[in-house]
Design a protein around this motif. Structure first.
Motif, PDB file in Angstrom:
ATOM      1  N   ASP A 292      65.946  51.751   9.444  1.00 47.80           N
ATOM      2  CA  ASP A 292      66.032  53.205   9.456  1.00 47.80           C
ATOM      3  C   ASP A 292      65.665  53.776  10.818  1.00 47.80           C
ATOM      4  OD1 ASP A 292      66.340  55.592   7.465  1.00 47.80           O
ATOM      5  OD2 ASP A 292      64.573  56.080   8.681  1.00 47.80           O
ATOM      6  N   ILE A 293      66.217  54.919  11.113  1.00 46.75           N
ATOM      7  CA  ILE A 293      66.011  55.562  12.405  1.00 46.75           C
ATOM      8  C   ILE A 293      64.544  55.942  12.621  1.00 46.75           C
ATOM      9  CG2 ILE A 293      66.467  57.930  11.628  1.00 46.75           C
ATOM     10  CD1 ILE A 293      68.208  58.221  14.190  1.00 46.75           C
ATOM     11  N   THR A 294      63.788  56.073  11.550  1.00 44.28           N
ATOM     12  CA  THR A 294      62.361  56.373  11.708  1.00 44.28           C
ATOM     13  C   THR A 294      61.581  55.178  12.252  1.00 44.28           C
ATOM     14  OG1 THR A 294      61.993  55.795   9.390  1.00 44.28           O
ATOM     15  CG2 THR A 294      62.373  58.116   9.886  1.00 44.28           C
ATOM     16  N   ASN A 295      62.175  53.998  12.286  1.00 40.68           N
ATOM     17  CA  ASN A 295      61.503  52.837  12.870  1.00 40.68           C
ATOM     18  C   ASN A 295      61.278  52.988  14.370  1.00 40.68           C
ATOM     19  OD1 ASN A 295      61.623  51.767  10.331  1.00 40.68           O
ATOM     20  ND2 ASN A 295      62.920  50.026  10.845  1.00 40.68           N
ATOM     21  N   GLY A 296      61.942  53.965  14.968  1.00 41.95           N
ATOM     22  CA  GLY A 296      61.748  54.215  16.393  1.00 41.95           C
ATOM     23  C   GLY A 296      60.658  55.231  16.688  1.00 41.95           C
ATOM     24  N   GLN A 297      59.853  55.566  15.679  1.00 40.32           N
ATOM     25  CA  GLN A 297      58.878  56.648  15.827  1.00 40.32           C
ATOM     26  C   GLN A 297      57.870  56.402  16.944  1.00 40.32           C
ATOM     27  OE1 GLN A 297      59.221  59.426  13.663  1.00 40.32           O
ATOM     28  NE2 GLN A 297      57.935  60.381  15.227  1.00 40.32           N
ATOM     29  N   ALA A 298      57.378  55.193  17.061  1.00 38.63           N
ATOM     30  CA  ALA A 298      56.340  54.920  18.064  1.00 38.63           C
ATOM     31  C   ALA A 298      56.844  55.198  19.475  1.00 38.63           C
ATOM     32  CB  ALA A 298      55.856  53.473  17.946  1.00 38.63           C
ATOM     33  N   ASP A 299      58.069  54.792  19.774  1.00 37.84           N
ATOM     34  CA  ASP A 299      58.610  55.044  21.108  1.00 37.84           C
ATOM     35  C   ASP A 299      58.930  56.524  21.313  1.00 37.84           C
ATOM     36  OD1 ASP A 299      58.774  52.304  22.282  1.00 37.84           O
ATOM     37  OD2 ASP A 299      60.023  51.938  20.533  1.00 37.84           O
ATOM     38  N   TYR A 300      59.357  57.191  20.245  1.00 32.63           N
ATOM     39  CA  TYR A 300      59.573  58.639  20.314  1.00 32.63           C
ATOM     40  C   TYR A 300      58.256  59.356  20.617  1.00 32.63           C
ATOM     41  CZ  TYR A 300      60.655  63.409  18.723  1.00 32.63           C
ATOM     42  OH  TYR A 300      60.816  64.783  18.638  1.00 32.63           O
ATOM     43  N   ASP A 301      57.206  58.992  19.888  1.00 33.57           N
ATOM     44  CA  ASP A 301      55.908  59.637  20.085  1.00 33.57           C
ATOM     45  C   ASP A 301      55.384  59.412  21.505  1.00 33.57           C
ATOM     46  OD1 ASP A 301      56.009  60.509  17.483  1.00 33.57           O
ATOM     47  OD2 ASP A 301      54.678  58.948  16.696  1.00 33.57           O
ATOM     48  N   ALA A 302      55.616  58.225  22.045  1.00 35.61           N
ATOM     49  CA  ALA A 302      55.192  57.951  23.423  1.00 35.61           C
ATOM     50  C   ALA A 302      55.954  58.843  24.395  1.00 35.61           C
ATOM     51  CB  ALA A 302      55.428  56.476  23.759  1.00 35.61           C
ATOM     52  N   LEU A 303      57.237  59.041  24.144  1.00 31.99           N
ATOM     53  CA  LEU A 303      58.049  59.914  24.995  1.00 31.99           C
ATOM     54  C   LEU A 303      57.537  61.347  24.923  1.00 31.99           C
ATOM     55  CD1 LEU A 303      60.580  59.070  26.668  1.00 31.99           C
ATOM     56  CD2 LEU A 303      61.971  60.119  24.877  1.00 31.99           C
ATOM     57  N   VAL A 304      57.214  61.798  23.729  1.00 37.49           N
ATOM     58  CA  VAL A 304      56.685  63.148  23.536  1.00 37.49           C
ATOM     59  C   VAL A 304      55.373  63.326  24.296  1.00 37.49           C
ATOM     60  CG1 VAL A 304      55.647  64.693  21.819  1.00 37.49           C
ATOM     61  CG2 VAL A 304      57.835  63.574  21.336  1.00 37.49           C
ATOM     62  N   ALA A 305      54.503  62.338  24.197  1.00 36.38           N
ATOM     63  CA  ALA A 305      53.214  62.434  24.877  1.00 36.38           C
ATOM     64  C   ALA A 305      53.371  62.460  26.390  1.00 36.38           C
ATOM     65  CB  ALA A 305      52.326  61.263  24.458  1.00 36.38           C
ATOM     66  N   GLN A 306      54.226  61.632  26.912  1.00 35.96           N
ATOM     67  CA  GLN A 306      54.372  61.507  28.367  1.00 35.96           C
ATOM     68  C   GLN A 306      55.140  62.667  28.988  1.00 35.96           C
ATOM     69  OE1 GLN A 306      56.015  57.589  29.083  1.00 35.96           O
ATOM     70  NE2 GLN A 306      54.463  56.639  27.780  1.00 35.96           N
ATOM     71  N   THR A 307      55.848  63.447  28.172  1.00 38.10           N
ATOM     72  CA  THR A 307      56.570  64.608  28.704  1.00 38.10           C
ATOM     73  C   THR A 307      55.807  65.909  28.469  1.00 38.10           C
ATOM     74  OG1 THR A 307      57.812  64.708  26.621  1.00 38.10           O
ATOM     75  CG2 THR A 307      58.870  63.594  28.492  1.00 38.10           C
ATOM     76  N   GLY A 308      54.613  65.821  27.892  1.00 33.51           N
ATOM     77  CA  GLY A 308      53.815  67.018  27.657  1.00 33.51           C
ATOM     78  C   GLY A 308      54.272  67.844  26.475  1.00 33.51           C
ATOM     79  N   CYS A 309      54.993  67.219  25.544  1.00 37.44           N
ATOM     80  CA  CYS A 309      55.538  67.950  24.397  1.00 37.44           C
ATOM     81  C   CYS A 309      54.695  67.818  23.132  1.00 37.44           C
ATOM     82  CB  CYS A 309      56.959  67.464  24.101  1.00 37.44           C
ATOM     83  SG  CYS A 309      58.198  67.989  25.319  1.00 37.44           S
TER      84      CYS A 309
END
Length: 534
Positions: free
Chosen positions: A260-277
């Motif tokens: 499932d596409i939610t399996n990519g959550q950890a990398d998404y969350d890292a992207l959010v953190a590193q972009t200040g979002c």
């Protein structure tokens, strides 16, 4: 005013043009290309807009003069790194597209395609069409990077008297193409790069006649991530081709065991953190608006296919419930796949070049921890116990195969290369072909070429494209939907009862061998991958 607004949305050059050179008419526009020997090239034709983290928006209509003399900008590339040395690259000529950028300009507005055709082809000729989808681990890749390959194929088709029209599209890669999370799923999005490919295939159906191509005879062709893309186009929308393509030629790629596409959550969350979002109420909307350099830096900080994580990709196609309805392994087993003639094969040592950045893995305990932490995080110790003996540490059992104890770059190198090659390439291909055999025409191959000259990399991933090992078979397949050449040994169809591989070596003509090598470990990986999708 409407025509003017559309023209501004997809700008074309209208000044300073010579009326000489190749041209084609599409809609209310003239597309002007360039001559190169006995071929004509129409380059950088925009086919869609690429709004960030949204589906592509097709070009509605063309007006004026379309400047198609140069390749368009590449889609933004993820930075990749490898421990391969400059000397080792020179020795085996590992495909440059895997290891460095091609030097082209990059832009988020990158969705263009290119047509390479025989100079003698006219709009009424209805030549067969091959559509190339580049590889690059879904992290890098561009059409410019394969200009030599694309041109070579068309020139060889002319020389053989079986000319083809070649099309290649840029599509979004890395996070821009394959962002995955619950936020993406909520908007019923995802797999933007696959949608880009689909829109390009729709463009081919609409316009390829103007360049001498037959929209009723289209083969999609890819290598590595491009080959995986071909198979996922076969699975798209529960196996619907929508008449966009009629055959597939896949080099080193099959439906991969993703979940499932939610399996990519950890990398998404890292992207959010590193972009200040992180503090945004809508993090996906925030990612759409952050300055691109900020987003690019965050993407570059994520693992890449030449880093320690290797082929456990951060940014990969996943089940979005729309384009990819279900886990690909399940869809294949259930027959939800386009029933078209295909060629699907592998190199013998698919993962050697992806196994060079794990040199700190030297012991049995290191190997077990690497596999558990990177590839099968949810598997129990009992489920994994068979793996340790099925993929032993004995160098002579590892990849590059058939080289004895030689080529062990570090103590666990050949073992890791064997495991990764089977998990990501050989097991998916065998599972795919055995699941669909009897339902459509299938041919498969195994290439053991270049063993003697490529040292620790063996018959490495990408060598077939780099050296044009299958160009003649591809051209024949595009023309006839059968890869058998007019002369040479017969290449039999692949069936469950007779899983025949057309096997290539450097020392003899192709021979037919059974697709039964490493049967026990590959069967184990198929079962494991079916229950542990990434």
């Amino acid at each position: 005013m409407l025509a003017l607004s559309l023209l501004l949305a997809f700008p074309v050059s209208t000044l300073g043009w010579s009326l000489t050179g190749p041209s084609a008419v599409v809609d209310l526009a003239v597309v002007r290309g360039v001559e190169s020997g006995n071929v004509e090239k129409f380059l950088g034709i925009p086919f869609a807009k690429a709004p960030r983290f949204k589906l592509p928006v097709p070009v509605p209509r063309y007006y004026g003069i379309v400047d198609a003399k140069e390749y368009g900008p590449s889609c933004p590339q993820q930075l990749t790194s490898s421990s391969l040395t400059a000397r080792s690259l020179e020795e085996v000529n590992v495909p440059r597209q895997l290891l460095r950028r091609d030097g082209s300009a990059e832009s988020e507005d990158c969705l263009s395609l290119n047509i390479i055709k025989p100079k003698i082809a006219r709009a009424s000729d209805k030549l067969p069409v091959v559509v190339w989808i580049y590889g690059g681990g879904f992290e890098v890749g561009s059409t410019l990077g394969y200009d030599d390959v694309s041109t070579r194929v068309v020139e060889k088709s002319i020389a053989a008297g079986t000319p083809v029209i070649h099309v290649a599209m840029n599509y979004r890669v890395s996070a821009l193409g394959f962002l995955a999370s619950k936020e993406v799923k909520k908007e019923r999005l995802g797999n933007f790069g696959l949608y880009d490919q689909r829109v390009a295939l729709q463009w081919v159906q609409k316009y390829i006649r103007s360049f001498g191509g037959d929209p009723g005879k289209v083969t999609i062709w890819g290598q590595s991530a491009g080959a995986i893309s071909v198979t996922l186009q076969m699975l798209a929308f529960n196996g619907k081709t929508d008449g966009l393509f009629h055959a597939g030629f896949m080099q080193s790629g099959a439906p991969i065991p993703v979940g499932d596409i939610t399996n990519g959550q950890a990398d998404y969350d890292a992207l959010v953190a590193q972009t200040g979002c992180s503090k945004s109420k809508n993090t996906l909307d925030c990612l759409r608006k952050v300055p691109f350099p900020t987003l690019q830096a965050a993407i570059n900080a994520s693992p890449n296919f030449l880093s320690y994580n290797s082929l456990a990709l951060a940014w990969t196609p996943r089940v979005d419930g729309v384009f990819i309805k279900d886990e690909p392994f399940k869809m294949v087993q259930q027959g939800r796949v386009a029933k078209i003639p295909i060629v699907n094969g592998n190199m013998d040592d698919e993962a050697t070049i992806f196994s060079t950045s794990q040199s700190n893995i030297t012991t049995e305990a290191d190997f077990r921890e690497y596999i558990k932490s990177i590839y099968v995080k949810k598997a129990t110790d009992a489920e994994l116990e068979p793996l340790w003996s099925l993929y032993p540490s004995t160098p002579s059992e590892g990849s590059p195969y058939d080289t004895g104890d030689d080529n062990a770059l570090y103590p666990q190198y050949k073992r890791i290369a064997s495991f990764q090659g089977d998990l990501v390439f050989q097991a998916p291909r065998r599972h795919f072909l055995q699941s669909i055999s009897g339902k459509q025409k299938i041919w498969s191959y195994l290439s053991k070429n270049l063993k003697a000259v490529s040292g620790p990399y063996g018959s490495f991933h990408g060598a077939d494209i780099q050296y044009g090992l299958f160009d003649d078979y591809l051209i024949q397949f595009v023309n006839t939907f059968n890869p058998n050449l007019p002369s040479g040994p017969n290449w039999p169809e692949y069936t469950k009862e007779s899983p025949d591989l057309y096997t290539f070596t450097d020392t003899a003509a192709p021979s037919v061998t059974p697709d039964k090598f490493r049967a026990e470990p590959i069967d184990y990986l198929i079962q494991l991958a079916s229950t542990q999708p990434q």
